[in-house]
Design a protein around this motif. Sequence first.
Motif, PDB file in Angstrom:
ATOM      1  N   UNK A  59      19.797  59.564 -52.192  1.00  0.00           N
ATOM      2  CA  UNK A  59      19.743  59.893 -50.794  1.00  0.00           C
ATOM      3  C   UNK A  59      20.714  60.734 -50.187  1.00  0.00           C
ATOM      4  N   UNK A  60      20.425  61.426 -49.161  1.00  0.00           N
ATOM      5  CA  UNK A  60      21.278  61.893 -48.344  1.00  0.00           C
ATOM      6  C   UNK A  60      22.003  60.930 -47.214  1.00  0.00           C
ATOM      7  N   UNK A  61      23.420  61.272 -47.258  1.00  0.00           N
ATOM      8  CA  UNK A  61      24.173  60.215 -46.186  1.00  0.00           C
ATOM      9  C   UNK A  61      24.915  61.126 -45.372  1.00  0.00           C
ATOM     10  N   UNK A  62      25.420  60.639 -44.395  1.00  0.00           N
ATOM     11  CA  UNK A  62      26.373  61.383 -43.543  1.00  0.00           C
ATOM     12  C   UNK A  62      27.481  60.239 -43.153  1.00  0.00           C
ATOM     13  N   UNK A  63      28.725  60.734 -43.318  1.00  0.00           N
ATOM     14  CA  UNK A  63      29.791  59.957 -42.650  1.00  0.00           C
ATOM     15  C   UNK A  63      30.374  60.473 -41.600  1.00  0.00           C
ATOM     16  N   UNK A  64      31.004  59.632 -40.749  1.00  0.00           N
ATOM     17  CA  UNK A  64      31.622  60.148 -39.702  1.00  0.00           C
ATOM     18  C   UNK A  64      32.838  59.275 -39.229  1.00  0.00           C
ATOM     19  N   UNK A  65      33.874  59.906 -38.837  1.00  0.00           N
ATOM     20  CA  UNK A  65      35.002  59.403 -38.587  1.00  0.00           C
ATOM     21  C   UNK A  65      35.483  59.785 -37.155  1.00  0.00           C
ATOM     22  N   UNK A  93      39.739  61.484 -29.473  1.00  0.00           N
ATOM     23  CA  UNK A  93      40.599  62.841 -29.693  1.00  0.00           C
ATOM     24  C   UNK A  93      40.178  63.561 -30.752  1.00  0.00           C
ATOM     25  N   UNK A  94      39.550  63.103 -31.657  1.00  0.00           N
ATOM     26  CA  UNK A  94      39.085  63.755 -32.908  1.00  0.00           C
ATOM     27  C   UNK A  94      37.915  63.284 -33.522  1.00  0.00           C
ATOM     28  N   UNK A  95      37.131  64.179 -34.066  1.00  0.00           N
ATOM     29  CA  UNK A  95      35.938  63.588 -34.665  1.00  0.00           C
ATOM     30  C   UNK A  95      35.944  64.360 -36.114  1.00  0.00           C
ATOM     31  N   UNK A  96      35.353  64.167 -37.343  1.00  0.00           N
ATOM     32  CA  UNK A  96      35.086  64.530 -38.400  1.00  0.00           C
ATOM     33  C   UNK A  96      33.970  63.934 -39.297  1.00  0.00           C
ATOM     34  N   UNK A  97      33.354  64.852 -39.882  1.00  0.00           N
ATOM     35  CA  UNK A  97      31.980  64.120 -40.575  1.00  0.00           C
ATOM     36  C   UNK A  97      32.014  64.788 -42.058  1.00  0.00           C
ATOM     37  N   UNK A  98      31.072  64.381 -42.853  1.00  0.00           N
ATOM     38  CA  UNK A  98      30.985  64.646 -44.105  1.00  0.00           C
ATOM     39  C   UNK A  98      29.514  64.215 -44.463  1.00  0.00           C
ATOM     40  N   UNK A  99      28.704  64.985 -45.432  1.00  0.00           N
ATOM     41  CA  UNK A  99      27.484  64.693 -45.967  1.00  0.00           C
ATOM     42  C   UNK A  99      27.609  64.441 -47.437  1.00  0.00           C
ATOM     43  N   UNK A 100      26.616  63.801 -48.206  1.00  0.00           N
ATOM     44  CA  UNK A 100      26.568  63.804 -49.547  1.00  0.00           C
ATOM     45  C   UNK A 100      25.494  63.161 -49.954  1.00  0.00           C
ATOM     46  N   UNK A 101      25.451  62.850 -51.295  1.00  0.00           N
ATOM     47  CA  UNK A 101      24.138  62.281 -51.848  1.00  0.00           C
ATOM     48  C   UNK A 101      24.494  60.904 -52.574  1.00  0.00           C
ATOM     49  N   UNK A 102      24.074  60.082 -52.337  1.00  0.00           N
ATOM     50  CA  UNK A 102      24.298  58.664 -52.685  1.00  0.00           C
ATOM     51  C   UNK A 102      24.372  58.891 -54.480  1.00  0.00           C
ATOM     52  N   UNK A 141      31.245  52.309 -32.270  1.00  0.00           N
ATOM     53  CA  UNK A 141      29.945  52.604 -31.795  1.00  0.00           C
ATOM     54  C   UNK A 141      29.955  54.380 -31.812  1.00  0.00           C
ATOM     55  N   UNK A 142      31.294  54.824 -31.530  1.00  0.00           N
ATOM     56  CA  UNK A 142      31.181  56.387 -31.697  1.00  0.00           C
ATOM     57  C   UNK A 142      30.973  56.947 -32.947  1.00  0.00           C
ATOM     58  N   UNK A 143      31.572  56.154 -34.163  1.00  0.00           N
ATOM     59  CA  UNK A 143      31.159  56.739 -35.470  1.00  0.00           C
ATOM     60  C   UNK A 143      29.852  56.456 -35.780  1.00  0.00           C
ATOM     61  N   UNK A 144      28.991  55.534 -35.376  1.00  0.00           N
ATOM     62  CA  UNK A 144      27.728  55.027 -35.601  1.00  0.00           C
ATOM     63  C   UNK A 144      27.052  56.256 -35.131  1.00  0.00           C
ATOM     64  N   UNK A 145      27.269  56.522 -33.790  1.00  0.00           N
ATOM     65  CA  UNK A 145      26.525  57.542 -33.281  1.00  0.00           C
ATOM     66  C   UNK A 145      26.402  58.954 -34.005  1.00  0.00           C
ATOM     67  N   UNK A 146      27.767  59.208 -34.192  1.00  0.00           N
ATOM     68  CA  UNK A 146      28.314  60.576 -34.635  1.00  0.00           C
ATOM     69  C   UNK A 146      27.578  60.696 -36.061  1.00  0.00           C
ATOM     70  N   UNK A 147      27.578  59.812 -36.965  1.00  0.00           N
ATOM     71  CA  UNK A 147      26.970  59.645 -38.331  1.00  0.00           C
ATOM     72  C   UNK A 147      25.594  60.047 -38.482  1.00  0.00           C
ATOM     73  N   UNK A 148      24.935  59.201 -37.515  1.00  0.00           N
ATOM     74  CA  UNK A 148      23.455  59.349 -37.270  1.00  0.00           C
ATOM     75  C   UNK A 148      23.115  60.870 -36.741  1.00  0.00           C
TER      76      UNK A 148
END
Length: 242
Positions: free
Chosen positions: A56-62, A73-82, A218-225
């Motif tokens: 399944x597709x997943x998206x991570x956020x920091x 001050x900074x945001x970063x993301x990544x996507x992958x497959x479980x 809260x920020x990470x949750x929103x960004x990952x979605x």
Amino acid sequence: MRVDDPGPWPRDEAEALALQDRLRPLADHRGPGPAAPRLVAGLDVAYAGDGRGTGDLVAAAVVVIDTASLAVVERATATATTAFPYIPGLFAFRELPVLLDALRALTRVPDLLLCDGHGLSHPRRFGLACHLGVVTGLPTAGVAKTPFTGRHDPSALGVERGSGADLLDDGERVGRALRTQSGVKPVYVSTGHRIDLDTACAHVLALAPHYRLPETTRHADRLSRDTLAAALGASAWDERLR
DNA sequence: GCGACAG
DNA sequence: ATCTTGTCGC
């Protein structure tokens, strides 16, 4: 930031359990940890599909926050497959890879990492927060929305913001139910690596001045979605071009 | 054996 | 985690 390769990744449950047993001694729960972290990062992962299997597709956020202003001050993301199924207690093997990818895209090095999930309050005392800490070498703590391992005396937890009650499991203190907002359900804090429980709770409380969950999560949750939605939209767009 | 089981 | 409308309460 630079993140070492986590090494050979478990392919099944038995290998995962063995790796947790091998890494558990490397986690430091004594602290004291960062007394006044300037940069705190929140991490989260969003799932597409039923969220329990593989492929399944997943998206991570920091999301890194400046504790002085609570500004991002900074945001970063990544996507992958479980590549690992959801198994309570083996959560890290599902989320860690994509979370590490997101961390690698980060320019700055946070003083503290706050995970969505548990650290020490885990059946084998090695939850996601511990694993993430050992792999990155950074101070980490877990902030979970529901308890996992350990229970607290209900009457010992005050109703006002700031009160807390230790989580005990087999007589061992594994974390704390922490009330971040008066009259609201508590969050469950536990140490991950290079920090002590009191320090972790103090930072979680400071990062949650308005809501139940700390601003970082809260920020990470929103960004990952949002990142997941964008990835899904992009794939749908690709389909359309065929 | 049975139920419970982070996100 | 994700799927989802209305509804109770300040």
